[in-house]
Design an enzyme around this catalytic site. Structure first.
Site, PDB file in Angstrom:
ATOM      1  CE  LYS A  79      73.026  13.143  76.007  1.00  0.00           C
ATOM      2  NZ  LYS A  79      73.066  14.583  76.076  1.00  0.00           N
ATOM      3  CG  ASP A  99      75.900  16.542  74.391  1.00  0.00           C
ATOM      4  OD1 ASP A  99      75.389  16.733  73.275  1.00  0.00           O
ATOM      5  OD2 ASP A  99      75.545  15.637  75.167  1.00  0.00           O
TER       6      ASP A  99
HETATM    7  P1  NDP Z   1      69.646  13.923  82.745  1.00  0.00           P
HETATM    8  O1  NDP Z   1      68.438  13.041  82.788  1.00  0.00           O
HETATM    9  O2  NDP Z   1      70.991  13.310  82.901  1.00  0.00           O
HETATM   10  O3  NDP Z   1      69.511  15.071  83.899  1.00  0.00           O
HETATM   11  C1  NDP Z   1      68.347  15.790  84.050  1.00  0.00           C
HETATM   12  C2  NDP Z   1      68.533  16.916  85.106  1.00  0.00           C
HETATM   13  O4  NDP Z   1      67.352  17.708  85.052  1.00  0.00           O
HETATM   14  C3  NDP Z   1      68.709  16.463  86.538  1.00  0.00           C
HETATM   15  O5  NDP Z   1      69.593  17.332  87.201  1.00  0.00           O
HETATM   16  C4  NDP Z   1      67.309  16.610  87.145  1.00  0.00           C
HETATM   17  O6  NDP Z   1      67.295  16.929  88.513  1.00  0.00           O
HETATM   18  C5  NDP Z   1      66.801  17.805  86.371  1.00  0.00           C
HETATM   19  N1  NDP Z   1      65.348  17.834  86.209  1.00  0.00           N
HETATM   20  C6  NDP Z   1      64.575  16.962  85.511  1.00  0.00           C
HETATM   21  N2  NDP Z   1      63.276  17.362  85.544  1.00  0.00           N
HETATM   22  C7  NDP Z   1      63.254  18.509  86.274  1.00  0.00           C
HETATM   23  C8  NDP Z   1      62.214  19.392  86.665  1.00  0.00           C
HETATM   24  N3  NDP Z   1      60.942  19.195  86.315  1.00  0.00           N
HETATM   25  N4  NDP Z   1      62.552  20.479  87.398  1.00  0.00           N
HETATM   26  C9  NDP Z   1      63.851  20.694  87.730  1.00  0.00           C
HETATM   27  N5  NDP Z   1      64.868  19.889  87.430  1.00  0.00           N
HETATM   28  C10 NDP Z   1      64.573  18.807  86.702  1.00  0.00           C
HETATM   29  O7  NDP Z   1      69.514  14.733  81.391  1.00  0.00           O
HETATM   30  P2  NDP Z   1      70.674  15.320  80.435  1.00  0.00           P
HETATM   31  O8  NDP Z   1      71.629  16.103  81.258  1.00  0.00           O
HETATM   32  O9  NDP Z   1      71.221  14.249  79.586  1.00  0.00           O
HETATM   33  O10 NDP Z   1      69.828  16.287  79.459  1.00  0.00           O
HETATM   34  C11 NDP Z   1      69.194  17.431  79.980  1.00  0.00           C
HETATM   35  C12 NDP Z   1      68.553  18.263  78.864  1.00  0.00           C
HETATM   36  O11 NDP Z   1      69.531  18.696  77.941  1.00  0.00           O
HETATM   37  C13 NDP Z   1      67.503  17.537  78.047  1.00  0.00           C
HETATM   38  O12 NDP Z   1      66.383  18.403  77.969  1.00  0.00           O
HETATM   39  C14 NDP Z   1      68.142  17.357  76.680  1.00  0.00           C
HETATM   40  O13 NDP Z   1      67.185  17.350  75.650  1.00  0.00           O
HETATM   41  C15 NDP Z   1      69.016  18.591  76.608  1.00  0.00           C
HETATM   42  N6  NDP Z   1      70.161  18.484  75.684  1.00  0.00           N
HETATM   43  C16 NDP Z   1      70.222  19.281  74.557  1.00  0.00           C
HETATM   44  C17 NDP Z   1      71.295  19.218  73.675  1.00  0.00           C
HETATM   45  C18 NDP Z   1      71.354  20.074  72.449  1.00  0.00           C
HETATM   46  O14 NDP Z   1      72.115  19.752  71.537  1.00  0.00           O
HETATM   47  N7  NDP Z   1      70.636  21.172  72.379  1.00  0.00           N
HETATM   48  C19 NDP Z   1      72.402  18.263  73.894  1.00  0.00           C
HETATM   49  C20 NDP Z   1      72.276  17.513  75.131  1.00  0.00           C
HETATM   50  C21 NDP Z   1      71.180  17.607  75.961  1.00  0.00           C
HETATM   51  P3  NDP Z   1      67.269  15.795  89.685  1.00  0.00           P
HETATM   52  O15 NDP Z   1      68.704  15.353  89.871  1.00  0.00           O
HETATM   53  O16 NDP Z   1      66.736  16.509  90.875  1.00  0.00           O
HETATM   54  O17 NDP Z   1      66.374  14.679  89.204  1.00  0.00           O
END
Ligand code: NDP
Length: 264
Positions: free
Chosen positions: A64, A100
């Site tokens: 994104k 979103d």
């Molecule tokens: P990003 O990669 O930008 O951010 C991911 C976040 O998740 C970070 O804060 C990261 O923490 C945290 N994270 C990742 N793995 C873990 C873990 N195992 N335990 C705890 N925290 C974790 O992702 P996005 O924000 O773009 O997307 C996040 C989710 O939202 C995805 O699963 C995506 O599929 C879903 N989504 C769904 C939509 C829908 O229409 N239903 C629309 C948009 C997104 P850290 O900073 O510590 O690494």
């Protein structure tokens, strides 16, 4: 000529976006085709979009921010959060949007009145939701695994926490935007953290859809009303479809055409 659309991301195998958009193309009589395209981190997003001769695309994890960079013109809200999930080619220029957050808000309104929210995670989705919900008068706090990504939230004036020593205050809704639980091999969030976050909430919402994440399992165990990301997927898709098809249909018409995909 048929207009082509795609979802870019990694992973994309689980995505229902093609089903949702193709159903709406068919029902509304629009000559379009939507597919999904696995794009590894660091791949050339703009070049791929143009090489595939697309009219539009949705962008998911982890692209994104790259989509924000790839766009020529970015709508104000997407520029503010530096996260684009919808690209549309118009007269040789790539326009970037974020659907979103408004989509999530449309989904959240179906729960009931929400005045306070705790967002778990600090990635692109969390940035978009936090600003958008605040613009709608909702008080938002954020909790994330690591401190690095919280800097942006602090600068924006949100109350932020890392997992360590986190002690939640009661919230109307707890929203999981982490990708924990997206893949079966992803590390689960600590149960103590989930319990602390959910203990005093009225509702729980996960943005992941189509599977019961440990977050939703815990909400269920605590008897909290909860929903997964399906309604958000539908609502962000409706707004993206509106951009893809140059506002040819009303949002109600698109919703009517798309909603049945949830039961397919
Ligand atoms: P990003 O990669 O930008 O951010 C991911 C976040 O998740 C970070 O804060 C990261 O923490 C945290 N994270 C990742 N793995 C873990 C873990 N195992 N335990 C705890 N925290 C974790 O992702 P996005 O924000 O773009 O997307 C996040 C989710 O939202 C995805 O699963 C995506 O599929 C879903 N989504 C769904 C939509 C829908 O229409 N239903 C629309 C948009 C997104 P850290 O900073 O510590 O690494």
């Amino acid at each position: 000529m048929k207009s082509l659309f795609a979802l870019f991301g990694n992973p994309v195998h689980h995505s229902k976006s093609p089903l949702m958009h193709n159903l709406a193309f068919q029902k509304l009589g629009y000559d379009g085709c939507y597919t999904r395209w696995l794009l590894k981190e660091g791949a050339r997003l703009r070049e791929t979009f143009l090489a595939l001769d697309l009219k539009g695309a949705n962008i998911t994890v982890p692209h994104k921010e790259a989509a924000f960079e790839a766009a020529d013109i970015v709508e104000d809200f997407a520029a503010e959060v530096r996260a684009v999930n919808t690209l549309v080619l118009k007269e040789g220029k790539l326009y970037g949007y974020n659907t979103d957050a408004p989509g999530f808000y449309r989904a959240l309104q179906k729960l009931g009145e929400v005045k306070t929210a705790l967002i778990m995670g600090a990635g692109g989705t969390a940035r978009a939701l936090s600003l958008y919900l605040r613009s709608q008068g909702i008080d938002v706090e954020v909790v994330n695994r690591s401190a690095g990504r919280l800097e942006w939230f602090k600068a924006e004036g949100f109350v932020c926490h890392t997992w360590e020593g986190f002690d939640a205050t009661p919230k109307d809704v707890v929203i999981n935007t982490t990708s924990a639980g997206l893949e079966d091999n992803s590390l689960p969030m600590p149960k103590a953290l989930l319990d602390a976050a959910l203990a005093q909430a009225k509702y729980a919402v996960d943005v992941i859809y189509g599977k019961e994440t440990p977050f939703l399992e815990e909400a269920k165990r605590l008897n909290l009303p909860h929903f997964d990301g399906s309604e958000m997927l539908l609502q962000q898709g409706i707004i993206a479809f509106d951009y893809f098809t140059d506002h040819r249909y009303t949002l109600d018409e698109i919703e009517k055409a798309m909603r049945p995909f949830l039961n397919l």
